[in-house]
Design a protein around this motif. Structure first.
Motif, PDB file in Angstrom:
ATOM      1  N   LEU A 104       0.864  -1.169   0.000  1.00 38.96           N
ATOM      2  CA  LEU A 104       0.000   0.000   0.000  1.00 38.96           C
ATOM      3  C   LEU A 104       0.907   1.228   0.000  1.00 38.96           C
ATOM      4  O   LEU A 104       1.638   1.461   0.959  1.00 38.96           O
ATOM      5  CB  LEU A 104      -0.906  -0.003   1.242  1.00 38.96           C
ATOM      6  CG  LEU A 104      -1.866   1.159   1.404  1.00 38.96           C
ATOM      7  CD1 LEU A 104      -2.877   1.169   0.268  1.00 38.96           C
ATOM      8  CD2 LEU A 104      -2.573   1.077   2.734  1.00 38.96           C
ATOM      9  N   ARG A 108      -1.314   6.605  -0.575  1.00 40.03           N
ATOM     10  CA  ARG A 108      -2.694   6.084  -0.566  1.00 40.03           C
ATOM     11  C   ARG A 108      -3.165   5.666   0.825  1.00 40.03           C
ATOM     12  O   ARG A 108      -4.305   5.250   0.978  1.00 40.03           O
ATOM     13  CB  ARG A 108      -2.784   4.906  -1.531  1.00 40.03           C
ATOM     14  CG  ARG A 108      -2.404   5.332  -2.959  1.00 40.03           C
ATOM     15  CD  ARG A 108      -2.634   4.261  -3.952  1.00 40.03           C
ATOM     16  NE  ARG A 108      -4.073   4.104  -4.178  1.00 40.03           N
ATOM     17  CZ  ARG A 108      -4.610   3.054  -4.786  1.00 40.03           C
ATOM     18  NH1 ARG A 108      -3.841   2.099  -5.229  1.00 40.03           N
ATOM     19  NH2 ARG A 108      -5.904   2.973  -4.941  1.00 40.03           N
ATOM     20  N   GLU A 109      -2.315   5.795   1.834  1.00 43.80           N
ATOM     21  CA  GLU A 109      -2.680   5.357   3.183  1.00 43.80           C
ATOM     22  C   GLU A 109      -3.860   6.158   3.742  1.00 43.80           C
ATOM     23  O   GLU A 109      -4.753   5.601   4.369  1.00 43.80           O
ATOM     24  CB  GLU A 109      -1.481   5.469   4.126  1.00 43.80           C
ATOM     25  CG  GLU A 109      -0.424   4.434   3.867  1.00 43.80           C
ATOM     26  CD  GLU A 109       0.820   4.617   4.726  1.00 43.80           C
ATOM     27  OE1 GLU A 109       0.963   5.672   5.387  1.00 43.80           O
ATOM     28  OE2 GLU A 109       1.654   3.696   4.728  1.00 43.80           O
ATOM     29  N   ASP A 111      -6.271   7.620   2.066  1.00 42.31           N
ATOM     30  CA  ASP A 111      -7.492   7.167   1.381  1.00 42.31           C
ATOM     31  C   ASP A 111      -7.948   5.824   1.934  1.00 42.31           C
ATOM     32  O   ASP A 111      -9.160   5.578   2.081  1.00 42.31           O
ATOM     33  CB  ASP A 111      -7.247   7.046  -0.123  1.00 42.31           C
ATOM     34  CG  ASP A 111      -6.930   8.376  -0.774  1.00 42.31           C
ATOM     35  OD1 ASP A 111      -7.367   9.418  -0.237  1.00 42.31           O
ATOM     36  OD2 ASP A 111      -6.228   8.383  -1.802  1.00 42.31           O
ATOM     37  N   PHE A 112      -6.986   4.961   2.236  1.00 46.51           N
ATOM     38  CA  PHE A 112      -7.301   3.648   2.805  1.00 46.51           C
ATOM     39  C   PHE A 112      -8.018   3.808   4.149  1.00 46.51           C
ATOM     40  O   PHE A 112      -9.041   3.175   4.409  1.00 46.51           O
ATOM     41  CB  PHE A 112      -6.016   2.838   2.954  1.00 46.51           C
ATOM     42  CG  PHE A 112      -6.190   1.465   3.526  1.00 46.51           C
ATOM     43  CD1 PHE A 112      -7.004   0.522   2.906  1.00 46.51           C
ATOM     44  CD2 PHE A 112      -5.532   1.099   4.685  1.00 46.51           C
ATOM     45  CE1 PHE A 112      -7.159  -0.754   3.432  1.00 46.51           C
ATOM     46  CE2 PHE A 112      -5.677  -0.174   5.220  1.00 46.51           C
ATOM     47  CZ  PHE A 112      -6.496  -1.098   4.593  1.00 46.51           C
ATOM     48  N   GLN A 115     -11.567   5.011   3.674  1.00 48.29           N
ATOM     49  CA  GLN A 115     -12.479   3.958   3.215  1.00 48.29           C
ATOM     50  C   GLN A 115     -12.814   2.977   4.339  1.00 48.29           C
ATOM     51  O   GLN A 115     -13.908   2.436   4.378  1.00 48.29           O
ATOM     52  CB  GLN A 115     -11.878   3.240   2.008  1.00 48.29           C
ATOM     53  CG  GLN A 115     -11.948   4.096   0.760  1.00 48.29           C
ATOM     54  CD  GLN A 115     -11.860   3.271  -0.508  1.00 48.29           C
ATOM     55  OE1 GLN A 115     -12.077   2.079  -0.509  1.00 48.29           O
ATOM     56  NE2 GLN A 115     -11.553   3.957  -1.606  1.00 48.29           N
ATOM     57  N   ALA A 137      -8.665  -3.805   1.214  1.00 45.82           N
ATOM     58  CA  ALA A 137      -7.314  -3.495   0.734  1.00 45.82           C
ATOM     59  C   ALA A 137      -7.041  -4.179  -0.597  1.00 45.82           C
ATOM     60  O   ALA A 137      -6.442  -3.575  -1.497  1.00 45.82           O
ATOM     61  CB  ALA A 137      -6.278  -3.926   1.774  1.00 45.82           C
ATOM     62  N   PHE A 141      -7.438  -1.319  -3.381  1.00 47.22           N
ATOM     63  CA  PHE A 141      -6.067  -0.805  -3.468  1.00 47.22           C
ATOM     64  C   PHE A 141      -5.083  -1.814  -4.055  1.00 47.22           C
ATOM     65  O   PHE A 141      -3.896  -1.546  -4.116  1.00 47.22           O
ATOM     66  CB  PHE A 141      -5.583  -0.364  -2.081  1.00 47.22           C
ATOM     67  CG  PHE A 141      -6.376   0.784  -1.532  1.00 47.22           C
ATOM     68  CD1 PHE A 141      -6.019   2.084  -1.842  1.00 47.22           C
ATOM     69  CD2 PHE A 141      -7.470   0.566  -0.714  1.00 47.22           C
ATOM     70  CE1 PHE A 141      -6.731   3.148  -1.344  1.00 47.22           C
ATOM     71  CE2 PHE A 141      -8.192   1.622  -0.216  1.00 47.22           C
ATOM     72  CZ  PHE A 141      -7.834   2.917  -0.531  1.00 47.22           C
TER      73      PHE A 141
END
Length: 160
Positions: A104, A108-109, A111-112, A115, A137, A141
């Protein structure tokens, strides 16, 4: 005296002269920082060692003696001195080391995490599980984590 003995004697003389000539002169500016004071405030133990070594060099101790005192090779002390001369205190920081690319991406962490929170809010009853986060995940992602590893990722992101 044979030619070989004369040759060897001459070579030894040259090497002795070169060793004397090759001694490195260590110079610091008069207004240079107090390395020992900085080392007491430094939290990184490797940088602290580098600061202590430079403090000893500033006091006039030879590179080989400093290397023996801090427990490293003399070439390492020379590299630290060169790095300090070239980049100042920033030259003593650890350089990035190569390693495995994270599944990951760091970008993008955030956004993770968003979500995961959105998934939790859509649930009417009960909590989301590690399996649910693992599936999120992988689907959103393309980060395929093992069962145990997803909890390590959550802990690293301060979400657990």
């Amino acid at each position: 005296m044979t030619f070989v003995k004369k040759y060897v004697k001459t070579i030894k003389k040259i090497f002795k002269q070169k060793k004397v000539e090759m001694k490195r002169e260590i110079k610091f500016n008069e207004d240079c920082c107090d390395f020992f004071k900085l080392s007491k405030k430094e939290s990184n133990p490797l940088k602290r060692t580098r600061l202590i070594a430079l403090g000893q060099l500033k006091q006039g101790i030879r590179i080989t003696k400093v290397a023996a005192l801090v427990g490293v090779d003399r070439h390492a002390v020379g590299r630290w001195y060169n790095a300090f001369k070239a980049n100042g205190l920033a030259g003593l920081d650890d350089k990035p080391r190569p390693g495995r690319v994270p599944k990951l991406a760091r970008e993008r962490e955030f956004d993770f995490l968003k979500q995961i929170e959105a998934l939790q809010n859509t649930r009417s009853g009960g909590r989301i599980t590690g399996y649910d986060i693992q599936k999120l995940a992988k689907d959103a992602f393309d980060a395929d984590y093992a069962d145990d590893t997803i909890y390590t990722v959550l802990k690293r992101l301060n979400f657990s």
